[in-house]
Design a protein around this motif. Structure first.
Motif, short mmCIF file in Angstrom:
data_model
loop_
_atom_site.label_atom_id
_atom_site.label_comp_id
_atom_site.label_asym_id
_atom_site.label_seq_id
_atom_site.Cartn_x
_atom_site.Cartn_y
_atom_site.Cartn_z
N LEU A 174 0.85 -1.18 0.00
CA LEU A 174 0.00 0.00 0.00
C LEU A 174 0.89 1.23 0.00
O LEU A 174 1.83 1.33 0.80
CB LEU A 174 -0.90 -0.02 1.23
CG LEU A 174 -2.04 0.99 1.27
CD1 LEU A 174 -2.99 0.81 0.09
CD2 LEU A 174 -2.81 0.84 2.58
N ASP B 40 1.11 5.45 0.20
CA ASP B 40 0.55 6.77 0.46
C ASP B 40 1.08 7.67 -0.65
O ASP B 40 2.12 8.31 -0.53
CB ASP B 40 0.98 7.27 1.85
CG ASP B 40 0.47 8.66 2.17
OD1 ASP B 40 -0.06 9.35 1.26
OD2 ASP B 40 0.62 9.08 3.33
N ARG B 41 0.36 7.65 -1.76
CA ARG B 41 0.82 8.33 -2.96
C ARG B 41 0.89 9.85 -2.78
O ARG B 41 1.80 10.50 -3.28
CB ARG B 41 -0.11 7.98 -4.12
CG ARG B 41 0.31 8.61 -5.42
CD ARG B 41 -0.56 8.18 -6.56
NE ARG B 41 -0.17 8.88 -7.77
CZ ARG B 41 -0.53 8.54 -8.98
NH1 ARG B 41 -1.32 7.50 -9.14
NH2 ARG B 41 -0.14 9.22 -10.02
N CYS C 225 6.02 6.23 3.32
CA CYS C 225 4.91 6.11 2.38
C CYS C 225 4.52 4.69 2.00
O CYS C 225 3.46 4.47 1.42
CB CYS C 225 5.24 6.87 1.10
SG CYS C 225 5.70 8.60 1.37
N TRP D 262 -7.63 -3.27 0.87
CA TRP D 262 -6.73 -2.26 0.30
C TRP D 262 -7.37 -1.62 -0.93
O TRP D 262 -7.32 -0.41 -1.11
CB TRP D 262 -5.40 -2.88 -0.10
CG TRP D 262 -4.46 -3.19 1.02
CD1 TRP D 262 -4.69 -3.07 2.37
CD2 TRP D 262 -3.14 -3.68 0.88
NE1 TRP D 262 -3.57 -3.45 3.06
CE2 TRP D 262 -2.60 -3.84 2.19
CE3 TRP D 262 -2.34 -4.01 -0.20
CZ2 TRP D 262 -1.32 -4.31 2.42
CZ3 TRP D 262 -1.06 -4.48 0.02
CH2 TRP D 262 -0.55 -4.62 1.32
N CYS E 81 -8.33 2.30 -1.31
CA CYS E 81 -7.80 3.14 -2.39
C CYS E 81 -8.93 3.75 -3.21
O CYS E 81 -8.80 4.89 -3.69
CB CYS E 81 -6.86 2.35 -3.29
SG CYS E 81 -5.33 1.85 -2.47
N PHE F 102 -4.12 7.26 -2.15
CA PHE F 102 -3.44 6.00 -1.91
C PHE F 102 -3.59 5.10 -3.14
O PHE F 102 -4.56 5.22 -3.89
CB PHE F 102 -4.02 5.27 -0.70
CG PHE F 102 -3.65 5.91 0.60
CD1 PHE F 102 -2.59 5.41 1.36
CD2 PHE F 102 -4.34 7.01 1.07
CE1 PHE F 102 -2.24 6.01 2.55
CE2 PHE F 102 -4.00 7.61 2.27
CZ PHE F 102 -2.94 7.11 3.01
#
Length: 194
Positions: A8, A10-11, A87, A176, A180, A186
């Motif tokens: 995963l 954290d964009r 991240c 997930w 998102c 994310f």
């Protein structure tokens, strides 16, 4: 031979790191600092004494960053470390039926972004926006929710043949994907294990 895996990302925070200046990075670390100190930059390589030295808890993020740079780390290396530490979450290993070769081998993960494309601004390189299979790649992709749905559909179709993943891990991947979908800051990273 290993197993491909997902993480995963954290964009939103990763984009701040990729495009950020040194001052931006220090501010980000200060924002994540608790009474115990920041979650990163707890020590640095002291070349003069040939040791890894710990920072005093009260050392500001700006001073920590300055010391790390003076100790020989480039801003690109620091950004790579920050993305990895701030991240990216734990890994979820994929069963064969959810891996790249089985799910994306014909067209690649359409709409995905290669890691090289995503991090190009911090590397001072220009990587054009091309299809993932055409780009020079380390095999890491930022997946779309449709890409993740394709993985889940393949895993479901081969439920009786799974050897690496169990129901708990498939449910985690579903969680997930849903997360998102609700929080576009994310996404899920896909890493091919060469």
């Amino acid at each position: 031979m290993g197993t491909d895996y997902l993480q995963l990302l954290d964009r939103r925070t990763a984009e701040l790191v990729v495009g950020g200046s040194a001052a931006d990075l220090a501010t980000l670390v200060e924002a994540r600092t608790t009474l115990d100190g920041p979650p990163v930059w707890r020590n640095y390589w002291d070349a003069k004494n040939q040791i890894v030295a710990d920072f005093a808890r009260t050392t500001s993020a700006t001073q920590r960053l300055r010391t790390i740079i003076e100790s020989g780390s480039s801003l690109e290396e620091i950004k790579d470390d920050l993305i990895r530490q701030l991240c990216i979450g734990d890994s979820l290993y994929l069963d064969y039926w959810g891996c790249y070769a089985e799910v994306f081998s014909v067209q690649g993960p359409l709409g995905s972004i290669t890691w090289e494309q995503f991090t190009a601004p911090m590397r001072n390189t220009s990587v054009s926006r091309v299809e993932p299979e055409e780009a020079e790649s380390t095999g890491c992709f930022l997946l779309t929710n449709d890409n993740v749905e394709s993985i889940l559909l393949s895993l479901e179709a081969h439920r009786d043949e799974l050897r690496v993943m169990d129901e708990f891990q498939i449910d985690r991947l579903r969680e997930w994907r849903a997360f998102c979908g609700r929080h576009p800051g994310f996404c899920i990273l896909y890493q091919i294990d060469f």
